[in-house]
Design a protein around this motif. Structure first.
Motif, PDB file in Angstrom:
ATOM      1  N   ILE A 103       1.510  -1.235  -0.357  1.00  0.00           N
ATOM      2  CA  ILE A 103       0.031   0.369  -0.393  1.00  0.00           C
ATOM      3  C   ILE A 103       0.784   1.206  -0.034  1.00  0.00           C
ATOM      4  CG2 ILE A 103      -1.714   1.423   1.025  1.00  0.00           C
ATOM      5  CD1 ILE A 103      -3.101  -1.391  -0.584  1.00  0.00           C
ATOM      6  N   THR A 104       2.272   1.173   0.828  1.00  0.00           N
ATOM      7  CA  THR A 104       2.601   2.374   1.000  1.00  0.00           C
ATOM      8  C   THR A 104       3.637   2.765  -0.451  1.00  0.00           C
ATOM      9  OG1 THR A 104       3.332   1.911   3.233  1.00  0.00           O
ATOM     10  CG2 THR A 104       5.115   3.451   1.832  1.00  0.00           C
ATOM     11  N   ALA A 105       3.721   1.346  -1.401  1.00  0.00           N
ATOM     12  CA  ALA A 105       4.376   1.659  -2.481  1.00  0.00           C
ATOM     13  C   ALA A 105       3.583   2.322  -3.809  1.00  0.00           C
ATOM     14  CB  ALA A 105       5.010   0.623  -3.299  1.00  0.00           C
ATOM     15  N   ALA A 106       2.424   2.119  -3.506  1.00  0.00           N
ATOM     16  CA  ALA A 106       0.617   2.031  -4.202  1.00  0.00           C
ATOM     17  C   ALA A 106       0.463   3.528  -4.121  1.00  0.00           C
ATOM     18  CB  ALA A 106      -0.403   1.371  -3.635  1.00  0.00           C
ATOM     19  N   ALA A 107       0.838   4.087  -2.401  1.00  0.00           N
ATOM     20  CA  ALA A 107       0.400   5.540  -2.725  1.00  0.00           C
ATOM     21  C   ALA A 107       0.685   6.386  -3.452  1.00  0.00           C
ATOM     22  CB  ALA A 107       0.486   5.701  -1.204  1.00  0.00           C
ATOM     23  N   GLU A 108       1.947   5.701  -4.001  1.00  0.00           N
ATOM     24  CA  GLU A 108       2.974   6.670  -4.891  1.00  0.00           C
ATOM     25  C   GLU A 108       2.223   7.127  -6.162  1.00  0.00           C
ATOM     26  OE1 GLU A 108       5.748   9.122  -4.225  1.00  0.00           O
ATOM     27  OE2 GLU A 108       5.534   8.600  -2.086  1.00  0.00           O
ATOM     28  N   TYR A 109       1.335   5.781  -6.607  1.00  0.00           N
ATOM     29  CA  TYR A 109       1.046   5.312  -8.280  1.00  0.00           C
ATOM     30  C   TYR A 109      -0.793   6.265  -7.942  1.00  0.00           C
ATOM     31  CZ  TYR A 109       5.539   4.848  -9.165  1.00  0.00           C
ATOM     32  OH  TYR A 109       6.691   4.670  -9.687  1.00  0.00           O
ATOM     33  N   GLN A 110      -1.308   5.858  -7.101  1.00  0.00           N
ATOM     34  CA  GLN A 110      -2.749   5.969  -7.248  1.00  0.00           C
ATOM     35  C   GLN A 110      -3.414   7.153  -7.482  1.00  0.00           C
ATOM     36  OE1 GLN A 110      -4.704   4.244  -3.970  1.00  0.00           O
ATOM     37  NE2 GLN A 110      -3.526   3.684  -2.776  1.00  0.00           N
ATOM     38  N   PRO A 111      -2.491   8.668  -7.120  1.00  0.00           N
ATOM     39  CA  PRO A 111      -3.017   9.485  -7.570  1.00  0.00           C
ATOM     40  C   PRO A 111      -2.635   9.154  -9.214  1.00  0.00           C
ATOM     41  CG  PRO A 111      -1.239   9.941  -6.153  1.00  0.00           C
ATOM     42  CD  PRO A 111      -1.323   8.603  -6.812  1.00  0.00           C
ATOM     43  N   LEU A 112      -1.832   8.843  -9.941  1.00  0.00           N
ATOM     44  CA  LEU A 112      -1.966   8.633 -11.693  1.00  0.00           C
ATOM     45  C   LEU A 112      -2.586   7.762 -11.867  1.00  0.00           C
ATOM     46  CD1 LEU A 112       2.194   8.845 -12.073  1.00  0.00           C
ATOM     47  CD2 LEU A 112       1.067  10.951 -12.206  1.00  0.00           C
ATOM     48  N   GLY A 113      -3.600   7.001 -11.043  1.00  0.00           N
ATOM     49  CA  GLY A 113      -4.867   5.786 -11.843  1.00  0.00           C
ATOM     50  C   GLY A 113      -4.476   4.627 -11.326  1.00  0.00           C
ATOM     51  N   PHE A 114      -3.663   4.286 -10.584  1.00  0.00           N
ATOM     52  CA  PHE A 114      -3.239   2.363 -10.435  1.00  0.00           C
ATOM     53  C   PHE A 114      -4.182   2.652  -8.850  1.00  0.00           C
ATOM     54  CE2 PHE A 114      -1.015  -0.542  -8.032  1.00  0.00           C
ATOM     55  CZ  PHE A 114      -1.313  -1.504  -8.303  1.00  0.00           C
ATOM     56  N   GLY A 115      -4.769   1.371  -9.677  1.00  0.00           N
ATOM     57  CA  GLY A 115      -6.049   0.658  -8.820  1.00  0.00           C
ATOM     58  C   GLY A 115      -7.279   2.074  -7.998  1.00  0.00           C
ATOM     59  N   THR A 116      -6.717   3.391  -9.289  1.00  0.00           N
ATOM     60  CA  THR A 116      -8.091   4.612  -8.922  1.00  0.00           C
ATOM     61  C   THR A 116      -8.938   5.095 -10.290  1.00  0.00           C
ATOM     62  OG1 THR A 116      -5.722   5.566  -8.597  1.00  0.00           O
ATOM     63  CG2 THR A 116      -6.734   5.594  -6.766  1.00  0.00           C
ATOM     64  N   THR A 117      -8.670   3.994 -10.630  1.00  0.00           N
ATOM     65  CA  THR A 117      -8.744   4.031 -12.282  1.00  0.00           C
ATOM     66  C   THR A 117     -10.867   3.666 -12.515  1.00  0.00           C
ATOM     67  OG1 THR A 117      -7.382   4.816 -13.516  1.00  0.00           O
ATOM     68  CG2 THR A 117      -9.150   4.369 -15.160  1.00  0.00           C
ATOM     69  N   GLY A 118     -11.489   4.215 -12.755  1.00  0.00           N
ATOM     70  CA  GLY A 118     -12.448   3.908 -13.270  1.00  0.00           C
ATOM     71  C   GLY A 118     -13.747   3.342 -12.047  1.00  0.00           C
ATOM     72  N   GLU A 119     -14.745   2.479 -12.180  1.00  0.00           N
ATOM     73  CA  GLU A 119     -15.712   2.059 -11.545  1.00  0.00           C
ATOM     74  C   GLU A 119     -14.530   1.101 -10.181  1.00  0.00           C
ATOM     75  OE1 GLU A 119     -18.433   3.478 -10.615  1.00  0.00           O
ATOM     76  OE2 GLU A 119     -18.109   4.434 -12.172  1.00  0.00           O
ATOM     77  N   LYS A 120     -15.121   0.686  -9.649  1.00  0.00           N
ATOM     78  CA  LYS A 120     -14.975   0.192  -7.889  1.00  0.00           C
ATOM     79  C   LYS A 120     -14.477  -1.860  -8.361  1.00  0.00           C
ATOM     80  CE  LYS A 120     -15.533  -2.387  -3.876  1.00  0.00           C
ATOM     81  NZ  LYS A 120     -16.530  -2.757  -2.214  1.00  0.00           N
ATOM     82  N   LEU A 121     -14.638  -2.283  -9.177  1.00  0.00           N
ATOM     83  CA  LEU A 121     -15.009  -3.010 -10.033  1.00  0.00           C
ATOM     84  C   LEU A 121     -13.501  -3.193 -11.395  1.00  0.00           C
ATOM     85  CD1 LEU A 121     -15.707  -6.586 -10.969  1.00  0.00           C
ATOM     86  CD2 LEU A 121     -17.062  -5.222 -12.239  1.00  0.00           C
ATOM     87  N   GLN A 122     -13.592  -2.047 -11.471  1.00  0.00           N
ATOM     88  CA  GLN A 122     -12.135  -2.284 -12.551  1.00  0.00           C
ATOM     89  C   GLN A 122     -11.017  -1.795 -11.815  1.00  0.00           C
ATOM     90  OE1 GLN A 122     -11.954  -2.279 -15.817  1.00  0.00           O
ATOM     91  NE2 GLN A 122     -10.123  -2.100 -15.148  1.00  0.00           N
ATOM     92  N   ARG A 123     -11.455  -1.057 -10.339  1.00  0.00           N
ATOM     93  CA  ARG A 123     -10.006  -0.965  -9.280  1.00  0.00           C
ATOM     94  C   ARG A 123      -9.652  -1.834  -9.325  1.00  0.00           C
ATOM     95  NH1 ARG A 123     -13.468   3.380  -8.132  1.00  0.00           N
ATOM     96  NH2 ARG A 123     -14.320   2.889  -6.061  1.00  0.00           N
ATOM     97  N   MET A 124     -10.750  -2.844  -8.758  1.00  0.00           N
ATOM     98  CA  MET A 124      -9.969  -4.216  -8.195  1.00  0.00           C
ATOM     99  C   MET A 124      -9.717  -5.107  -9.072  1.00  0.00           C
ATOM    100  SD  MET A 124     -13.947  -5.197  -5.650  1.00  0.00           S
ATOM    101  CE  MET A 124     -13.191  -6.482  -4.651  1.00  0.00           C
ATOM    102  N   LYS A 125     -10.047  -5.311 -10.388  1.00  0.00           N
ATOM    103  CA  LYS A 125      -9.792  -6.350 -11.018  1.00  0.00           C
ATOM    104  C   LYS A 125      -8.050  -5.497 -11.483  1.00  0.00           C
ATOM    105  CE  LYS A 125     -11.825  -6.701 -14.780  1.00  0.00           C
ATOM    106  NZ  LYS A 125     -12.959  -6.905 -16.192  1.00  0.00           N
ATOM    107  N   GLU A 126      -7.708  -4.330 -11.652  1.00  0.00           N
ATOM    108  CA  GLU A 126      -6.604  -3.847 -12.084  1.00  0.00           C
ATOM    109  C   GLU A 126      -5.220  -4.487 -10.928  1.00  0.00           C
ATOM    110  OE1 GLU A 126      -3.217  -0.321 -13.379  1.00  0.00           O
ATOM    111  OE2 GLU A 126      -5.620   0.634 -12.557  1.00  0.00           O
ATOM    112  N   VAL A 127      -6.384  -4.274  -9.076  1.00  0.00           N
ATOM    113  CA  VAL A 127      -5.113  -4.936  -8.719  1.00  0.00           C
ATOM    114  C   VAL A 127      -4.590  -6.834  -8.556  1.00  0.00           C
ATOM    115  CG1 VAL A 127      -5.196  -5.544  -6.037  1.00  0.00           C
ATOM    116  CG2 VAL A 127      -5.737  -2.588  -7.068  1.00  0.00           C
ATOM    117  N   ALA A 128      -6.069  -7.111  -8.873  1.00  0.00           N
ATOM    118  CA  ALA A 128      -5.702  -8.287  -9.605  1.00  0.00           C
ATOM    119  C   ALA A 128      -4.265  -9.058 -10.200  1.00  0.00           C
ATOM    120  CB  ALA A 128      -7.245  -9.582  -9.451  1.00  0.00           C
ATOM    121  N   ALA A 129      -4.830  -8.017 -11.306  1.00  0.00           N
ATOM    122  CA  ALA A 129      -3.870  -7.928 -12.071  1.00  0.00           C
ATOM    123  C   ALA A 129      -2.540  -8.012 -12.001  1.00  0.00           C
ATOM    124  CB  ALA A 129      -4.618  -7.498 -13.745  1.00  0.00           C
TER     125      ALA A 129
END
Length: 336
Positions: A103-129
């Protein structure tokens, strides 16, 4: 007289218990509110746009941080479920990988859309991918392993028995090898070769060319390197794995003719090109990556039925975005 005294003592005892119970309940409620409020983002308006910052969970003022961030739908217990065997005694990186580092690493990239793009289903799928790629590349699972072969992601944080130093003198002017240093695979999406350590280090502002071992000593940095690779196009005019997965990439006529289409299969293509893709459906490495993705979709509560059409799930017949014989290196070398 004695009975009255006992009666008053009983009343005092009941009152004291009620007082203490109420105090504890209030403290628990306040603690709960404090915990809850700590998860609420800071908000400001800039040029009419709402921007948010969520501290270690989504670092930096961004519209993406105003939405539900990764920690809102992907919690510690889910991370533990995905990587349930990583701290088994026979694993090779016991105690190294953990949820907070991710999560600490992801915090740097969530503002760029990592795991935060689209609706909740899309966000969950990207993290799983993303984690599907990570799990497949760091697994020590095999057919009869306890818990099954897909339960052993994050078993490694480095290549155990490198047979070379992975130093390419072609890049001696731009990414010169440090004498005596080995650039074998390290990290969540293992980084190989001096030029890839150089590129990654420049992006993360860490001297990985001199100290590639940082990726096996710091789990947050190892995850950051992997997420950076996921978010970064391997070359100019090409999409990133993030782009092809969340729909930010629009295929050209040439892409369509080359059977490249948005989806999980295209992420394999972006990351590994002709090392894996366009080799048919019997490619074990490709199928292992896909299997991890489907398994993780099930475990985080999405379900593999949401993985998309079979033809876009793999890159079996996709022509590669990048040829490994090209003069310019991709973001990372082979992890095999």
């Amino acid at each position: 007289m004695v009975s009255k005294t006992l009666f008053f003592l009983l009343l005092l005892t009941v009152a004291l218990v009620m007082f203490l119970t109420g105090t504890l309940a209030t403290a628990e409620e306040e603690g709960s509110e404090t915990s809850s409020s700590a998860r609420k983002p800071l908000v400001k308006i800039v040029k009419g746009k709402k921007l948010c910052d969520k501290g270690w969970e989504c670092k930096g003022w961004s519209q993406y941080c105003c939405n539900h961030t990764i920690s809102d739908f992907f919690e510690t217990y889910q991370f533990e479920n995905l990587f349930s065997k990583r701290n088994s005694p026979v694993a090779h990186a016991v105690g190294f990988w953990d949820y907070r580092s991710f999560i600490t690493a992801a915090a740097e990239y969530q503002p760029l859309g990592f795991g935060t793009t689209g609706e909740k289903l899309q966000r969950m799928k990207e993290v799983a991918a993303f984690l599907g790629h990570v799990g497949s590349k760091t697994s020590c699972g095999y057919g009869v392993a306890t818990g099954g072969p897909l339960a052993w992601g994050l078993c490694y944080n480095k290549e155990m028995s490198p047979d070379q130093l992975y130093c390419d003198d072609y890049y001696k002017l731009t990414y010169p090898c440090t004498p005596g240093v080995s650039y074998h695979g390290r990290g969540a999406l293992p980084v190989y070769w001096n030029y890839n350590y150089g590129q990654t280090g420049e992006a993360l502002k860490v001297d990985l060319l001199s100290h590639p071992e940082y990726l096996e000593n710091n789990a947050t940095l190892a995850f950051q390197a992997a997420i950076w690779r996921w978010m970064t196009p391997p070359k100019k005019h090409l999409p990133s794995a993030h782009d092809v997965f969340v729909g930010k990439w629009k295929p050209t006529k040439n892409d369509t003719a080359s059977k490249r289409a948005p989806g999980f299969g295209a992420t394999i293509n972006v990351l590994y090109g002709d090392q894996i893709c366009n080799s048919g459906f019997d490619n074990d490495e490709m199928n292992n990556i896909v299997s991890h993705y489907l398994y993780y979709l099930d475990l985080i509560g999405v379900g593999r039925e949401e993985a998309g059409p079979h033809e876009t799930l793999s890159c079996a017949d996709q022509e590669p975005f990048v040829s490994s014989s090209s003069s310019a290196p991709p973001s990372s070398g082979s992890s095999s």
